[in-house]
Scaffold this motif. Structure first.
Motif, PDB file in Angstrom:
ATOM      1  N   PRO A   1       0.799  -1.231   0.000  1.00  0.00           N
ATOM      2  CA  PRO A   1       0.000   0.000   0.000  1.00  0.00           C
ATOM      3  C   PRO A   1       0.830   1.280   0.000  1.00  0.00           C
ATOM      4  O   PRO A   1       0.447   2.267  -0.647  1.00  0.00           O
ATOM      5  CB  PRO A   1      -0.830  -0.131   1.283  1.00  0.00           C
ATOM      6  CG  PRO A   1      -0.974  -1.601   1.475  1.00  0.00           C
ATOM      7  CD  PRO A   1       0.320  -2.197   1.012  1.00  0.00           C
ATOM      8  N   LEU A   2       1.965   1.279   0.710  1.00  0.00           N
ATOM      9  CA  LEU A   2       2.782   2.495   0.743  1.00  0.00           C
ATOM     10  C   LEU A   2       3.359   2.809  -0.628  1.00  0.00           C
ATOM     11  O   LEU A   2       3.422   3.977  -1.035  1.00  0.00           O
ATOM     12  CB  LEU A   2       3.915   2.357   1.763  1.00  0.00           C
ATOM     13  CG  LEU A   2       3.523   2.339   3.232  1.00  0.00           C
ATOM     14  CD1 LEU A   2       4.766   2.393   4.110  1.00  0.00           C
ATOM     15  CD2 LEU A   2       2.598   3.493   3.578  1.00  0.00           C
ATOM     16  N   VAL A   3       3.816   1.791  -1.346  1.00  0.00           N
ATOM     17  CA  VAL A   3       4.340   2.004  -2.697  1.00  0.00           C
ATOM     18  C   VAL A   3       3.236   2.532  -3.600  1.00  0.00           C
ATOM     19  O   VAL A   3       3.441   3.451  -4.406  1.00  0.00           O
ATOM     20  CB  VAL A   3       4.934   0.704  -3.257  1.00  0.00           C
ATOM     21  CG1 VAL A   3       5.388   0.882  -4.707  1.00  0.00           C
ATOM     22  CG2 VAL A   3       6.107   0.236  -2.391  1.00  0.00           C
ATOM     23  N   GLU A   4       2.049   1.973  -3.453  1.00  0.00           N
ATOM     24  CA  GLU A   4       0.904   2.429  -4.238  1.00  0.00           C
ATOM     25  C   GLU A   4       0.597   3.901  -3.967  1.00  0.00           C
ATOM     26  O   GLU A   4       0.354   4.686  -4.898  1.00  0.00           O
ATOM     27  CB  GLU A   4      -0.314   1.566  -3.919  1.00  0.00           C
ATOM     28  CG  GLU A   4      -1.450   1.686  -4.911  1.00  0.00           C
ATOM     29  CD  GLU A   4      -1.108   1.110  -6.276  1.00  0.00           C
ATOM     30  OE1 GLU A   4      -1.745   1.553  -7.245  1.00  0.00           O
ATOM     31  OE2 GLU A   4      -0.208   0.257  -6.379  1.00  0.00           O
TER      32      GLU A   4
ATOM     33  N   THR B   1       5.964   6.692  14.241  1.00  0.00           N
ATOM     34  CA  THR B   1       5.204   5.945  15.242  1.00  0.00           C
ATOM     35  C   THR B   1       4.738   4.623  14.652  1.00  0.00           C
ATOM     36  O   THR B   1       4.281   4.564  13.500  1.00  0.00           O
ATOM     37  CB  THR B   1       3.980   6.768  15.677  1.00  0.00           C
ATOM     38  OG1 THR B   1       4.419   8.004  16.238  1.00  0.00           O
ATOM     39  CG2 THR B   1       3.134   6.011  16.690  1.00  0.00           C
ATOM     40  N   ARG B   2       4.875   3.556  15.417  1.00  0.00           N
ATOM     41  CA  ARG B   2       4.384   2.252  14.956  1.00  0.00           C
ATOM     42  C   ARG B   2       2.907   2.337  14.582  1.00  0.00           C
ATOM     43  O   ARG B   2       2.103   2.896  15.319  1.00  0.00           O
ATOM     44  CB  ARG B   2       4.553   1.200  16.041  1.00  0.00           C
ATOM     45  CG  ARG B   2       5.975   0.800  16.318  1.00  0.00           C
ATOM     46  CD  ARG B   2       6.067  -0.356  17.320  1.00  0.00           C
ATOM     47  NE  ARG B   2       4.852  -0.714  18.000  1.00  0.00           N
ATOM     48  CZ  ARG B   2       4.710  -0.800  19.321  1.00  0.00           C
ATOM     49  NH1 ARG B   2       5.727  -0.531  20.109  1.00  0.00           N
ATOM     50  NH2 ARG B   2       3.567  -1.159  19.862  1.00  0.00           N
ATOM     51  N   GLY B   3       2.571   1.796  13.402  1.00  0.00           N
ATOM     52  CA  GLY B   3       1.183   1.767  12.971  1.00  0.00           C
ATOM     53  C   GLY B   3       0.725   3.019  12.273  1.00  0.00           C
ATOM     54  O   GLY B   3      -0.401   3.070  11.772  1.00  0.00           O
ATOM     55  N   LEU B   4       1.564   4.063  12.210  1.00  0.00           N
ATOM     56  CA  LEU B   4       1.179   5.296  11.515  1.00  0.00           C
ATOM     57  C   LEU B   4       1.212   5.085  10.008  1.00  0.00           C
ATOM     58  O   LEU B   4       0.417   5.656   9.265  1.00  0.00           O
ATOM     59  CB  LEU B   4       2.126   6.429  11.912  1.00  0.00           C
ATOM     60  CG  LEU B   4       1.762   7.833  11.440  1.00  0.00           C
ATOM     61  CD1 LEU B   4       0.426   8.268  12.033  1.00  0.00           C
ATOM     62  CD2 LEU B   4       2.854   8.825  11.817  1.00  0.00           C
ATOM     63  N   LEU B   5       2.141   4.255   9.533  1.00  0.00           N
ATOM     64  CA  LEU B   5       2.241   3.859   8.141  1.00  0.00           C
ATOM     65  C   LEU B   5       1.893   2.380   8.034  1.00  0.00           C
ATOM     66  O   LEU B   5       2.270   1.585   8.892  1.00  0.00           O
ATOM     67  CB  LEU B   5       3.658   4.080   7.599  1.00  0.00           C
ATOM     68  CG  LEU B   5       4.045   5.467   7.112  1.00  0.00           C
ATOM     69  CD1 LEU B   5       3.955   6.492   8.234  1.00  0.00           C
ATOM     70  CD2 LEU B   5       5.459   5.459   6.531  1.00  0.00           C
ATOM     71  N   SER B   6       1.205   2.017   6.995  1.00  0.00           N
ATOM     72  CA  SER B   6       0.843   0.618   6.800  1.00  0.00           C
ATOM     73  C   SER B   6       2.089  -0.243   6.638  1.00  0.00           C
ATOM     74  O   SER B   6       3.043   0.128   5.952  1.00  0.00           O
ATOM     75  CB  SER B   6      -0.032   0.462   5.554  1.00  0.00           C
ATOM     76  OG  SER B   6      -0.220  -0.900   5.232  1.00  0.00           O
TER      77      SER B   6
ATOM     78  N   VAL C   1       2.089  11.892   2.684  1.00  0.00           N
ATOM     79  CA  VAL C   1       1.542  11.066   1.614  1.00  0.00           C
ATOM     80  C   VAL C   1       1.284   9.638   2.096  1.00  0.00           C
ATOM     81  O   VAL C   1       0.268   9.021   1.747  1.00  0.00           O
ATOM     82  CB  VAL C   1       2.508  11.054   0.402  1.00  0.00           C
ATOM     83  CG1 VAL C   1       2.095   9.981  -0.619  1.00  0.00           C
ATOM     84  CG2 VAL C   1       2.546  12.423  -0.263  1.00  0.00           C
ATOM     85  N   THR C   2       2.177   9.108   2.910  1.00  0.00           N
ATOM     86  CA  THR C   2       2.127   7.686   3.256  1.00  0.00           C
ATOM     87  C   THR C   2       1.333   7.356   4.509  1.00  0.00           C
ATOM     88  O   THR C   2       0.878   6.219   4.674  1.00  0.00           O
ATOM     89  CB  THR C   2       3.555   7.130   3.431  1.00  0.00           C
ATOM     90  OG1 THR C   2       4.274   7.958   4.366  1.00  0.00           O
ATOM     91  CG2 THR C   2       4.296   7.126   2.099  1.00  0.00           C
ATOM     92  N   ARG C   3       1.167   8.309   5.420  1.00  0.00           N
ATOM     93  CA  ARG C   3       0.495   7.983   6.669  1.00  0.00           C
ATOM     94  C   ARG C   3      -0.983   7.722   6.426  1.00  0.00           C
ATOM     95  O   ARG C   3      -1.579   8.202   5.462  1.00  0.00           O
ATOM     96  CB  ARG C   3       0.682   9.115   7.689  1.00  0.00           C
ATOM     97  CG  ARG C   3      -0.004  10.419   7.309  1.00  0.00           C
ATOM     98  CD  ARG C   3       0.310  11.525   8.303  1.00  0.00           C
ATOM     99  NE  ARG C   3      -0.191  11.214   9.634  1.00  0.00           N
ATOM    100  CZ  ARG C   3       0.159  11.876  10.732  1.00  0.00           C
ATOM    101  NH1 ARG C   3       1.009  12.897  10.666  1.00  0.00           N
ATOM    102  NH2 ARG C   3      -0.348  11.543  11.895  1.00  0.00           N
TER     103      ARG C   3
ATOM    104  N   ARG D   1      -2.956   1.954  13.135  1.00  0.00           N
ATOM    105  CA  ARG D   1      -3.602   2.672  14.234  1.00  0.00           C
ATOM    106  C   ARG D   1      -4.179   4.000  13.750  1.00  0.00           C
ATOM    107  O   ARG D   1      -3.646   4.630  12.840  1.00  0.00           O
ATOM    108  CB  ARG D   1      -2.585   2.955  15.349  1.00  0.00           C
ATOM    109  CG  ARG D   1      -1.982   1.708  15.928  1.00  0.00           C
ATOM    110  CD  ARG D   1      -0.635   1.970  16.561  1.00  0.00           C
ATOM    111  NE  ARG D   1      -0.702   2.679  17.814  1.00  0.00           N
ATOM    112  CZ  ARG D   1       0.356   3.056  18.517  1.00  0.00           C
ATOM    113  NH1 ARG D   1       1.577   2.802  18.075  1.00  0.00           N
ATOM    114  NH2 ARG D   1       0.217   3.690  19.652  1.00  0.00           N
ATOM    115  N   ILE D   2      -5.258   4.408  14.402  1.00  0.00           N
ATOM    116  CA  ILE D   2      -5.841   5.726  14.158  1.00  0.00           C
ATOM    117  C   ILE D   2      -5.549   6.590  15.372  1.00  0.00           C
ATOM    118  O   ILE D   2      -6.048   6.318  16.469  1.00  0.00           O
ATOM    119  CB  ILE D   2      -7.362   5.634  13.937  1.00  0.00           C
ATOM    120  CG1 ILE D   2      -7.692   4.750  12.729  1.00  0.00           C
ATOM    121  CG2 ILE D   2      -7.947   7.033  13.735  1.00  0.00           C
ATOM    122  CD1 ILE D   2      -9.170   4.544  12.510  1.00  0.00           C
TER     123      ILE D   2
END
Length: 611
Positions: A102-105, A190-195, A225-227, A237-238
């Motif tokens: 997902p991040l690359v996308e 932060t852990r979970g901020l980016l997929s 862009v990535t978060r 995480r939200i």
């Protein structure tokens, strides 16, 4: 490779700028032996086709693509469609993968152009950058020295100017150590901020995707862009509205924790302690940081759990079956670390979890003393020969200041902090609470510009790149609330504790515009004034203080406000509008008008003098 803003300006002013930029990258890759950096490359013709596709987009439409034409790379434990994912082990790849992570996308949808996948310590196991069958990346400053790992190729690709930014991963420090050894920014979000979907895990519960860039400004754009939440990533995480509240970033001063001298460790290096002390001095004297010394020992005790505890077993959960079936194709050190997981039991795991929670209580107590922590990114650099002689011991030393961060759910950014007399780079790391990523980037940019001159391994000047945000135009983080106080909540006054106990920070002292009058209210304990907006009044501006309060604390603060006071809009003399204390008009009928004093403090001083 120029920064994002410079490239965008080039593309606007030169219709062939994008094609020239991407072509030059491939010419460099093909004309020099960059093989240790790359595991696989997007074919030139595919990248050129992407250039042609982007070139059809009008200049007006490009503003919707924050990474238009920006070249990037990803670590080879992150999935890219049509390329294999090896995680630094050729036998692990099962042919080209079908979908982008997902991040690359997200990056490609924002206009970025992927160049290739980068070298890494096998299965992201190591901080050295030497545990790869594809070869070992070296520091761009001295080929006798390691690049740092496990995101070795991603860091070197940025530092050598092959791409503008790259993605790595970070479990124990892999997004920070290579940044130091190559003089670039390394953001460990932060852990979970980016997929983390589409990423081969090391320790799934601790992993995060990291960002390498030349400047904090570029890193901030990439982060934006990535978060975002990924419902298919179990660890995504939200953040709440108050998560990571950082009022200190716009306060005149901030509290910065530095390890006591006795808990600092450089393992015999003589240059890094000098540069670290220089960084401390600059932050204190030039950036108004309030130095708070603290004992690093509880954090070091947390760090020891990562490789000397059952979290190693999580690495086996990720790739252990494969390792068992391909022992001869696994790096010997990686094999030793991963197979060690079999020595731990479920009881060991629970005992370690209990110990981590106990240590969290100690570290949380220390965090009450300061807003952000400053540490060296790594104690020292190592040559290839040194790592070869003691691969596990020296790897452990590299993680002295990094291994505890993900276990404690903290965010961090590694920042270039000068060049040593021997020509090697030094770096410091800022660490703070989860979801303080934006504040760390803002402060990191200020520190970077105070301590460094050139970018990466180049002669390009950092001063020629855009600042992320200056002290004067910094916007308030959305998870904080600005409130103006005029009386008993002012600094030094009897109700100020209601702000400070909520960890609110004083931002500035200023004045209302002339349409306000101030009254000394009757029968108030403690004594309080009332501020009233009177349209077309010819009074004088009233002194007040602006405080920043975390969003999750503001409701309890407002609930304590008694009648006839309330919260409303206050117009300042500079045109800004803030929320603040006002009084109900009926309450001033029998109150003394003290507007001519210009503020509550002046009025109190006058009453003291008269008595």
């Amino acid at each position: 490779m120029p920064d994002i803003t410079t490239l965008h300006n080039l593309y606007v002013n030169d219709s062939n700028g994008l094609l020239t930029t991407i072509t030059a990258i491939y010419d460099r890759i093909e004309g020099k032996d960059f093989n240790p950096v790359w595991i696989s490359i997007i074919p030139r013709e595919k990248a050129i086709a992407r250039v042609k596709q982007l070139s059809l987009i009008t200049i007006e439409e490009r503003v919707k693509l924050p990474l238009y034409g920006i070249p990037f790379a990803v670590k080879d434990n992150i999935d890219v469609a049509t390329l294999p994912t090896t995680a630094g082990c050729p036998a692990f790849a099962c042919g080209p993968v079908a979908e982008n992570a997902p991040l690359v996308e997200k990056l490609e949808q924002a206009g970025a152009i992927l160049i290739g996948k980068t070298n890494m310590d096998q299965f992201a196991t190591g901080l050295v950058g030497t545990r790869s069958p594809y070869g070992a990346c070296a520091s761009v400053f001295n080929t006798n020295y390691i690049s740092g790992g496990s995101s070795s190729g991603s860091a070197v690709a940025v530092a050598s100017g092959l791409v503008t930014f790259s993605l790595g991963t970070d479990t124990a420090g892999s997004g920070r150590i290579p940044a130091m050894f190559n003089n670039i920014i390394g953001l460990k979000p932060t852990r979970g901020l980016l997929s983390a979907r589409g990423v081969v895990p090391a320790c799934r519960s601790l992993d995060c995707v990291s960002i390498f860039a030349e400047t904090a400004s570029d890193a901030a754009i990439i982060l934006s862009v990535t978060r975002g939440f990924d419902e298919f990533d179990p660890y995504s995480r939200i953040p709440s509205d108050s998560s990571g509240a950082s009022p200190w970033i716009i306060a005149p001063t901030f509290r910065i924790g530095i390890p006591t001298v006795v808990t600092r460790e450089f393992f015999g290096d003589i240059h890094n302690p000098v540069l670290f002390q220089k960084a401390i001095n600059v932050i204190s004297h030039d950036l108004n940081g309030e130095l708070i010394e603290f004992d690093l020992t509880p954090f070091l005790n947390v760090a020891s759990l990562l490789y000397k505890g059952p979290w190693v077993a999580e690495r086996y959960a990720a790739v252990g079956n494969f390792v068992d079936q391909h022992l001869t194709e696994i790096d010997p050190t990686v094999r030793t670390i991963i197979t060690k997981a079999k020595d731990y039991t479920a009881v060991d795991t629970f005992n370690a979890i209990y110990e981590l929670e106990r240590l969290k209580k100690k570290t949380n107590k220390l965090w009450e003393m300061f807003d952000v922590m400053l540490v060296p990114t790594a104690p020292r650099a190592f040559t290839f020969d040194e790592i070869g002689a003691a691969p596990i011991e020296y790897n452990s030393q590299l993680g002295y200041y990094t291994n505890f961060v993900n276990l404690l759910d903290l965010a961090a950014i590694a920042i270039p902090a000068g060049i040593r007399p021997d020509g090697l780079p030094f770096s410091v790391t800022l660490i703070s609470h989860a979801f303080t990523d934006t504040a760390l980037l803002i402060l990191g940019d200020r520190i970077h510009r105070s301590l460094a001159t050139n970018i990466g391994g180049s002669s390009r000047s950092l001063a020629d790149t855009p600042k992320l945000l200056s002290m004067d135009n910094c916007n308030m983080p959305s998870n904080c609330f600005l409130i103006a106080v005029v009386g008993a909540h002012l600094s030094g006054q009897p109700l100020n504790y209601q702000l400070t106990e909520r960890k609110a920070r004083l931002i500035r002292t200023c004045h209302t515009n002339q349409e306000y009058r101030l009254y000394a209210l009757k029968d108030c304990v403690p004594a309080k004034p009332g501020l009233l907006h009177v349209k077309n009044s010819e009074g004088r501006g009233i002194e007040l203080e602006i405080w920043a309060v975390s969003a999750d604390k503001i409701a309890s603060f407002i609930a304590m406000i008694p009648s006839p006071l309330s919260i409303g809009n206050i117009h300042l003399d500079d045109g800004q509008i803030v929320k603040g204390f006002l009084v109900e008009p009926s309450a001033v009928n029998d109150a003394q008008d003290i507007t001519h004093f210009g503020g509550w403090r002046s009025y109190l001083n006058s009453t003291k003098a008269s008595s």
